[in-house]
Motif scaffolding. Structure first.
Motif, PDB file in Angstrom:
ATOM      1  N   ARG A 104       0.857  -1.193   0.000  1.00 40.63           N
ATOM      2  CA  ARG A 104       0.000   0.000   0.000  1.00 40.63           C
ATOM      3  C   ARG A 104       0.890   1.239   0.000  1.00 40.63           C
ATOM      4  N   VAL A 105       0.284   2.372  -0.392  1.00 37.61           N
ATOM      5  CA  VAL A 105       1.061   3.618  -0.318  1.00 37.61           C
ATOM      6  C   VAL A 105       0.672   4.442   0.909  1.00 37.61           C
ATOM      7  N   HIS A 106      -0.582   4.279   1.397  1.00 34.81           N
ATOM      8  CA  HIS A 106      -0.978   5.058   2.569  1.00 34.81           C
ATOM      9  C   HIS A 106      -0.493   4.377   3.849  1.00 34.81           C
ATOM     10  N   ASP A 107      -0.187   5.183   4.826  1.00 33.33           N
ATOM     11  CA  ASP A 107       0.268   4.682   6.118  1.00 33.33           C
ATOM     12  C   ASP A 107       1.360   3.611   5.951  1.00 33.33           C
ATOM     13  N   ASN A 108       2.319   3.934   5.106  1.00 32.95           N
ATOM     14  CA  ASN A 108       3.422   3.001   4.879  1.00 32.95           C
ATOM     15  C   ASN A 108       4.719   3.659   5.375  1.00 32.95           C
ATOM     16  N   PRO A 109       5.162   3.310   6.597  1.00 35.21           N
ATOM     17  CA  PRO A 109       6.301   4.019   7.191  1.00 35.21           C
ATOM     18  C   PRO A 109       7.570   3.951   6.333  1.00 35.21           C
ATOM     19  N   ALA A 110       7.847   2.798   5.759  1.00 34.48           N
ATOM     20  CA  ALA A 110       9.090   2.677   4.985  1.00 34.48           C
ATOM     21  C   ALA A 110       9.029   3.523   3.714  1.00 34.48           C
ATOM     22  N   LEU A 111       7.878   3.519   3.054  1.00 33.52           N
ATOM     23  CA  LEU A 111       7.748   4.313   1.824  1.00 33.52           C
ATOM     24  C   LEU A 111       7.886   5.800   2.142  1.00 33.52           C
ATOM     25  N   SER A 134       9.425   7.185   4.596  1.00 31.07           N
ATOM     26  CA  SER A 134      10.791   7.512   4.966  1.00 31.07           C
ATOM     27  C   SER A 134      11.685   7.563   3.720  1.00 31.07           C
ATOM     28  N   ALA A 135      11.520   6.580   2.826  1.00 34.28           N
ATOM     29  CA  ALA A 135      12.347   6.571   1.618  1.00 34.28           C
ATOM     30  C   ALA A 135      12.112   7.853   0.822  1.00 34.28           C
ATOM     31  N   MET A 136      10.833   8.204   0.642  1.00 40.67           N
ATOM     32  CA  MET A 136      10.534   9.365  -0.196  1.00 40.67           C
ATOM     33  C   MET A 136      10.968  10.671   0.455  1.00 40.67           C
ATOM     34  N   ALA A 137      10.992  10.670   1.790  1.00 43.37           N
ATOM     35  CA  ALA A 137      11.461  11.881   2.473  1.00 43.37           C
ATOM     36  C   ALA A 137      12.972  12.045   2.297  1.00 43.37           C
ATOM     37  N   ASN A 138      13.651  10.925   2.010  1.00 44.79           N
ATOM     38  CA  ASN A 138      15.116  10.982   1.888  1.00 44.79           C
ATOM     39  C   ASN A 138      15.611  11.255   0.479  1.00 44.79           C
ATOM     40  N   GLY A 139      14.712  11.281  -0.495  1.00 44.93           N
ATOM     41  CA  GLY A 139      15.162  11.583  -1.859  1.00 44.93           C
ATOM     42  C   GLY A 139      14.366  10.831  -2.892  1.00 44.93           C
ATOM     43  N   PRO A 140      14.704  11.020  -4.167  1.00 44.06           N
ATOM     44  CA  PRO A 140      13.994  10.330  -5.245  1.00 44.06           C
ATOM     45  C   PRO A 140      14.022   8.824  -4.997  1.00 44.06           C
ATOM     46  N   THR A 141      12.870   8.199  -5.203  1.00 43.09           N
ATOM     47  CA  THR A 141      12.715   6.810  -4.763  1.00 43.09           C
ATOM     48  C   THR A 141      12.313   5.887  -5.896  1.00 43.09           C
ATOM     49  N   LEU A 142      12.904   4.706  -5.886  1.00 45.48           N
ATOM     50  CA  LEU A 142      12.459   3.610  -6.752  1.00 45.48           C
ATOM     51  C   LEU A 142      11.824   2.568  -5.840  1.00 45.48           C
ATOM     52  N   ALA A 143      10.872   1.813  -6.390  1.00 44.97           N
ATOM     53  CA  ALA A 143      10.261   0.742  -5.592  1.00 44.97           C
ATOM     54  C   ALA A 143      10.611  -0.598  -6.219  1.00 44.97           C
ATOM     55  N   LEU A 144      10.607  -1.623  -5.362  1.00 39.86           N
ATOM     56  CA  LEU A 144      11.011  -2.959  -5.818  1.00 39.86           C
ATOM     57  C   LEU A 144      10.098  -4.006  -5.206  1.00 39.86           C
ATOM     58  N   TYR A 145       9.755  -5.009  -6.010  1.00 40.76           N
ATOM     59  CA  TYR A 145       9.113  -6.206  -5.461  1.00 40.76           C
ATOM     60  C   TYR A 145       9.847  -7.407  -6.055  1.00 40.76           C
ATOM     61  N   ILE A 146      10.140  -8.385  -5.226  1.00 36.90           N
ATOM     62  CA  ILE A 146      10.894  -9.556  -5.699  1.00 36.90           C
ATOM     63  C   ILE A 146      10.008 -10.793  -5.633  1.00 36.90           C
ATOM     64  N   LEU A 147       9.812 -11.429  -6.780  1.00 33.94           N
ATOM     65  CA  LEU A 147       9.053 -12.684  -6.831  1.00 33.94           C
ATOM     66  C   LEU A 147      10.017 -13.817  -6.484  1.00 33.94           C
ATOM     67  N   THR A 148       9.614 -14.693  -5.567  1.00 35.78           N
ATOM     68  CA  THR A 148      10.503 -15.791  -5.139  1.00 35.78           C
ATOM     69  C   THR A 148       9.714 -17.114  -5.084  1.00 35.78           C
ATOM     70  N   PRO A 149       9.379 -17.659  -6.271  1.00 35.81           N
ATOM     71  CA  PRO A 149       8.464 -18.807  -6.308  1.00 35.81           C
ATOM     72  C   PRO A 149       8.919 -20.028  -5.508  1.00 35.81           C
ATOM     73  N   GLU A 150      10.224 -20.324  -5.528  1.00 35.15           N
ATOM     74  CA  GLU A 150      10.686 -21.508  -4.777  1.00 35.15           C
ATOM     75  C   GLU A 150      10.475 -21.310  -3.274  1.00 35.15           C
ATOM     76  N   GLN A 151      10.763 -20.110  -2.828  1.00 33.82           N
ATOM     77  CA  GLN A 151      10.585 -19.791  -1.414  1.00 33.82           C
ATOM     78  C   GLN A 151       9.108 -19.903  -1.030  1.00 33.82           C
ATOM     79  N   TRP A 152       8.258 -19.406  -1.901  1.00 32.00           N
ATOM     80  CA  TRP A 152       6.816 -19.462  -1.614  1.00 32.00           C
ATOM     81  C   TRP A 152       6.368 -20.917  -1.507  1.00 32.00           C
ATOM     82  N   ARG A 153       6.932 -21.740  -2.390  1.00 32.15           N
ATOM     83  CA  ARG A 153       6.554 -23.166  -2.328  1.00 32.15           C
ATOM     84  C   ARG A 153       7.024 -23.782  -1.020  1.00 32.15           C
TER      85      ARG A 153
END
Ligand SMILES: Cc1cc2nc3c(=O)[nH]c(=O)nc-3n(C[C@H](O)[C@H](O)[C@H](O)COP(=O)(O)OP(=O)(O)OC[C@H]3O[C@@H](n4cnc5c(N)ncnc54)[C@H](O)[C@@H]3O)c2cc1C
Length: 476
Positions: free
Chosen positions: A12-19, A21-40
């Motif tokens: 989510r973007v609302h009430d997201n402390p890490a987001l 904080s990141a955006m307050a510190n400068g231009p931000t990129l976001a990342l999501y990592i898919l890890t199918p083996e781990q999920w299994r």
């Protein structure tokens, strides 16, 4: 030079402390990592993965309105993430990585490894409190230990809440100039996780807006009578917000806030329904603290170590009948069919089916825990493990081992007109309100030819379970 917001179970973007904080510190990129083996390895359900992907798509749109591109990467397991992070940090000149803290042994080890890897490159790694109201470890008893009993834990939570409830964090900083990096496409499917029935998209619509609509409508219409309705599976008396809380599409602070607003800011008093619902949010909190305080529970070990000696039965056919909703106990079968069809099961029924498996069938709670994880859209290690171990009397707050729910009386009490059973076990729909809880099975004239006879004798199987616990010694 960028900040990197690494999304995990905080979609989510609302009430997201890490987001924030990141955006307050400068231009931000976001990342999501898919890890199918781990999920299994973690037995994550296909419907849950689909829910994550659908939420990632709406998250990507919200992020793009903030000028934040969402990068998608895929590696088999969490073991590959430190290397992946190192490369990303190098390629995109990342100066700091922000995350919201996740709990569990594997999660903690993963983050430690990433932190160490990035430190070697001079990149900071900052984690924020998000999933829970209070940092695990901050609620302890007088001896300085983690609580093992929910009611005692809750009392201290209320003392803290009276000092000032944790408020949702302010919205993210205004839109940043979009960087010259484009978002990746969020896949519609991940290999090995078949897309679930399309009806689940309607049942569990994705996105923060959908979650907020559900929260507000529950808070306006059902919350005040929650204490009266919450145990009736045929009634929409609970919030059905668990998938959103598990994926972090909604925060616990937002839930607490919605409840408090309707209770004139009062904790531990005021409207009974609201108090009762806040107490459930605190059960969620409790189990997450337990996961951190007693890491063995996230490694398949019993909380009460002495219960490891229970002689669980190996009974694959009986396990299968339970999984398929063919035990001959209508409420148990209706519940199991609801789980497989919708990815969700009512809380009262989770307790009923878990007790039935672990007590009446005397099958190891780990079998049930795994099957639930493989099917739940809200599958959460802490709550699922806590619920299973509670039901099996191997956990914290363990229900006394001699208290065993009777699935027929539970049915008469919580589904008195059999409406829930009729919905999920249609072959019994013709039975009257009395017979439906305990039909004469096996082709009896008044029963149903399609419905099995009860697979166990409740009295004898109860006695067998009691004996298994007694065998543990004087204080099982
Ligand atoms: C055997 C067993 C397994 C369970 N597995 C899970 C699981 O994998 N994931 C999960 O989120 N919950 C689990 N629960 C807890 C509970 O059944 C669900 O949270 C609840 O049914 C979700 O429905 P709701 O959102 O309508 O809850 P509501 O009644 O509206 O409660 C609001 C929120 O409080 C939290 N909550 C409520 N009850 C509990 C509880 N007993 N323990 C922990 N948190 C609670 C959930 O986040 C829930 O969304 C399990 C319970 C049992 C007995």
């Amino acid at each position: 030079m960028y900040q990197l917001m690494w999304f995990r179970s905080d979609l989510r973007v609302h009430d997201n402390p890490a987001l924030c904080s990141a955006m307050a510190n400068g231009p931000t990129l976001a990342l999501y990592i898919l890890t199918p083996e781990q999920w299994r390895e973690h037995n994550d359900a296909a419907c849950k993965i689909d829910f994550w992907l659908r939420n990632l798509r709406t998250l990507q749109q919200s992020l793009s309105r903030l000028g934040v591109p969402l990068l998608i990467r895929q590696v088999p397991t969490w073991a590959e993430i430190p290397q992946l992070m190192a490369e990303l940090a190098h390629t995109h000149d990342i100066r700091g990585v922000s995350v919201n803290e996740e709990y569990g042994v594997n999660e903690t080890r993963r983050d430690q490894a990433v932190r160490a890897q990035l430190a070697g490159q001079g990149v900071s790694f900052t984690s924020h409190l998000d999933q829970v109201l209070f940092p695990p470890g901050s609620i302890r008893n007088r001896a300085g230990n983690y609580f093992q009993v929910y009611s005692q834990f809750r009392r201290v939570c209320y003392e803290r809440l009276h000092l000032g409830p944790p408020a949702p964090v302010p919205p993210p900083a205004p839109q940043q100039p979009p960087p010259d990096i484009s978002s990746d496409v969020v896949p519609t499917q991940v290999s090995g996780f078949n897309p679930p029935d399309p009806s689940l998209v309607q049942l569990w619509p994705a996105g923060e807006n959908a979650a907020q609509v559900r929260l507000e409508s529950f808070a306006d219409q059902q919350l005040a009578s929650y204490h009266r309705q919450r145990d009736l599976p045929a009634t929409p008396g609970t919030s059905r917000l668990s998938p959103y809380l598990t994926a972090g599409v909604l925060s616990v602070r937002q839930c607490l806030n919605a409840a408090l607003v309707r209770n004139k800011g009062i904790f531990g008093g005021g409207n009974e329904g609201i108090v009762s619902w806040i107490n459930e949010l605190l059960w969620r909190e409790f189990y997450k603290h337990v996961l951190v305080g007693f890491p063995r529970v996230s490694m398949g070990r019993a909380f009460r170590v002495q219960t490891e000696a229970i002689a669980w039965r190996q009974a694959p056919d009986e396990l299968l009948a339970w999984q398929e909703g063919g035990t001959g106990f209508p409420l148990v079968d209706a519940a199991m069919r609801q789980l497989v069809a919708t990815g969700w099961m009512h809380n009262r029924l989770r307790m009923v089916v878990a007790m039935f498996l672990t007590k009446n069938l005397l099958i190891d709670w780990r079998e049930g825990e795994r099957f639930f994880m493989e099917h739940l859209i809200d599958g959460d290690l802490a709550a699922n493990n806590g619920g299973w171990q509670w039901s099996a009397s191997t956990g914290t707050d363990a229900v006394p081992w001699f208290r065993i729910f009777n699935p027929v009386t539970q049915s008469q009490r919580f589904d008195p007109e059999g409406s829930f059973i009729r919905q999920w076990v249609p072959e019994l729909a013709h039975l009257d309100n009395r017979a439906i809880h305990q039909p004469p099975g096996g082709g009896d004239l008044f029963g149903s030819a399609d419905y099995p006879a009860p697979m166990v004798d409740l009295r004898k199987s109860r006695e067998r379970a009691l004996q298994a616990f007694r065998n543990l010694g004087s204080e099982p």
